[in-house]
Write a protein that holds these residues in place. Sequence first.
Motif, short mmCIF file in Angstrom:
data_model
loop_
_atom_site.label_atom_id
_atom_site.label_comp_id
_atom_site.label_asym_id
_atom_site.label_seq_id
_atom_site.Cartn_x
_atom_site.Cartn_y
_atom_site.Cartn_z
N GLY A 106 0.80 -1.21 0.00
CA GLY A 106 0.00 0.00 0.00
C GLY A 106 0.83 1.26 0.00
O GLY A 106 0.57 2.20 -0.76
N PHE A 107 1.89 1.28 0.85
CA PHE A 107 2.63 2.52 1.05
C PHE A 107 4.14 2.35 0.94
O PHE A 107 4.87 3.33 1.09
CB PHE A 107 2.30 3.08 2.44
CG PHE A 107 0.83 3.27 2.66
CD1 PHE A 107 0.14 4.29 2.03
CD2 PHE A 107 0.12 2.41 3.49
CE1 PHE A 107 -1.23 4.45 2.22
CE2 PHE A 107 -1.25 2.57 3.68
CZ PHE A 107 -1.92 3.59 3.04
N GLN A 149 3.27 0.18 7.69
CA GLN A 149 2.55 -0.95 8.29
C GLN A 149 1.02 -0.82 8.22
O GLN A 149 0.31 -1.72 8.62
CB GLN A 149 2.96 -1.10 9.76
CG GLN A 149 4.39 -1.56 9.94
CD GLN A 149 4.63 -2.93 9.31
OE1 GLN A 149 3.83 -3.85 9.47
NE2 GLN A 149 5.73 -3.06 8.58
N ARG A 150 0.54 0.29 7.68
CA ARG A 150 -0.91 0.47 7.61
C ARG A 150 -1.49 -0.37 6.49
O ARG A 150 -0.96 -0.40 5.38
CB ARG A 150 -1.24 1.94 7.38
CG ARG A 150 -2.75 2.20 7.33
CD ARG A 150 -3.08 3.63 7.00
NE ARG A 150 -2.79 4.54 8.12
CZ ARG A 150 -3.16 5.82 8.12
NH1 ARG A 150 -3.81 6.32 7.08
NH2 ARG A 150 -2.87 6.58 9.16
N ILE A 210 -8.83 2.73 -0.60
CA ILE A 210 -8.10 3.55 0.37
C ILE A 210 -7.08 4.42 -0.34
O ILE A 210 -6.93 5.62 -0.04
CB ILE A 210 -7.41 2.66 1.42
CG1 ILE A 210 -8.42 1.73 2.11
CG2 ILE A 210 -6.66 3.51 2.45
CD1 ILE A 210 -9.56 2.45 2.78
N ALA A 211 -6.38 3.85 -1.31
CA ALA A 211 -5.40 4.62 -2.09
C ALA A 211 -6.10 5.69 -2.92
O ALA A 211 -5.59 6.80 -3.07
CB ALA A 211 -4.59 3.69 -2.98
N LEU A 268 -0.41 3.81 -3.21
CA LEU A 268 -0.53 5.25 -3.06
C LEU A 268 0.28 5.98 -4.14
O LEU A 268 -0.20 6.94 -4.75
CB LEU A 268 -0.06 5.68 -1.68
CG LEU A 268 -0.15 7.19 -1.39
CD1 LEU A 268 -1.58 7.70 -1.53
CD2 LEU A 268 0.40 7.52 -0.01
N GLU A 269 1.51 5.53 -4.37
CA GLU A 269 2.35 6.20 -5.36
C GLU A 269 1.83 6.00 -6.78
O GLU A 269 1.92 6.90 -7.62
CB GLU A 269 3.79 5.70 -5.22
CG GLU A 269 4.43 6.19 -3.91
CD GLU A 269 5.62 5.35 -3.48
OE1 GLU A 269 6.19 4.62 -4.31
OE2 GLU A 269 5.98 5.42 -2.29
N SER A 270 1.26 4.81 -7.04
CA SER A 270 0.65 4.59 -8.36
C SER A 270 -0.54 5.51 -8.54
O SER A 270 -0.77 6.04 -9.64
CB SER A 270 0.22 3.12 -8.49
OG SER A 270 1.33 2.25 -8.44
#
Length: 382
Positions: free
Chosen positions: A125-126, A134-135, A141-142, A200-202
Amino acid sequence: MAGALEGIKVLDLSRFIAGPFCAMQLADLGADVVKVERAGKGEETRQNLPQLNGESLYFMTFNRNKRSLTLDFRSPRDQETLRKLIAKADVLIENFRPGTMEKMGCGWDTLRELNPRLVMVRISGFGQTGPLAQRPCFDAIAQAMSGLMSITGQQDGPPMMAGTFMVDYASGLYATIGTLAALNVRSQTGRGQLVESTLLESAISMLISAIPAQAQLGEAMERCGNVDRYTAPVNSYPSADGAFVYLSAGTDALFPRLVEAMDQPGLLADERFCTAHARLSNAVAISDIVAAWVLRHDAAEVVAAMDRAGVPCAKVATMDEVVTNPQLLARGQIVDIDHPVAGRYSTHGVTVSLSDTPGEIRRAPPLLGEHTEEVLRGWGVA
């Protein structure tokens, strides 16, 4: 000729969409992809709906052209088997929560010593570092955290997520690009490397100009529904037969063609509409005119008129129209696969076309553990 990635061995430890989608791209291009699943249960998505004869269509969508091998990830013996497989692999794909692979004795520092040629692909995710590492994270969510959700939907409505898992798909594609780049470097240096792709970065990579507009100009990108942010008229319009037509004629080259097709030449002399900037400033007015014209015609008539005029246009298709689309059928993008349990089912074809080494669908999605002994023997691990 053989597939473009013939001879490349891939271990797919991933779940859900982004990782399995990345692995499937490699498999479609000829790589030997082994999906490593939990013994007894398999990947969670094997239980997802909808199902065909008890087999999940969700799972089958992302796991064709793979072989399935099962291991007990908590068993020291099976962890050792996994390391033996990794020692033989060219690529390892995983999307566990950061730290999980390390707990199994399979962190990057360990694996690159075990197999210096390994390309390890980590999707999360992050990312493996940072305050949010760790989230837990899923596609939506992203979309929310990246701002994609805030710029999606009608202007006077709430934030909306996309109709598909676009961030998962993008993350899988970025992971695929990184994998191919790392394999190319390895062909020159003999050494693998770590590849990371995050949701998130994508997601933020798809924000168009929102980041510099906010950071440098203080301009917040807002929701705008189906209209184009930069040109007009571009929108979806209801037709006389109850369908919707999406029409894009915002540029100075396309607008005169639209005007001719609608037989409303006076629009070209109207100062509100004579340039792209003027039309954007008067987007509601020109859109209302186009909407009134479209509403007097059936969708097929509008599309035919726009085709003759050379204006990009399409009926907003329903899924039953998509699966019978003659263009997609002609290019092999809607294909049938025979599955030993589910039976014959339709799915999307191989998306990337290569002239000399085309991808192909060689295997149906595997049954749980179907190829365990075959893989262990074939990879020389048994």
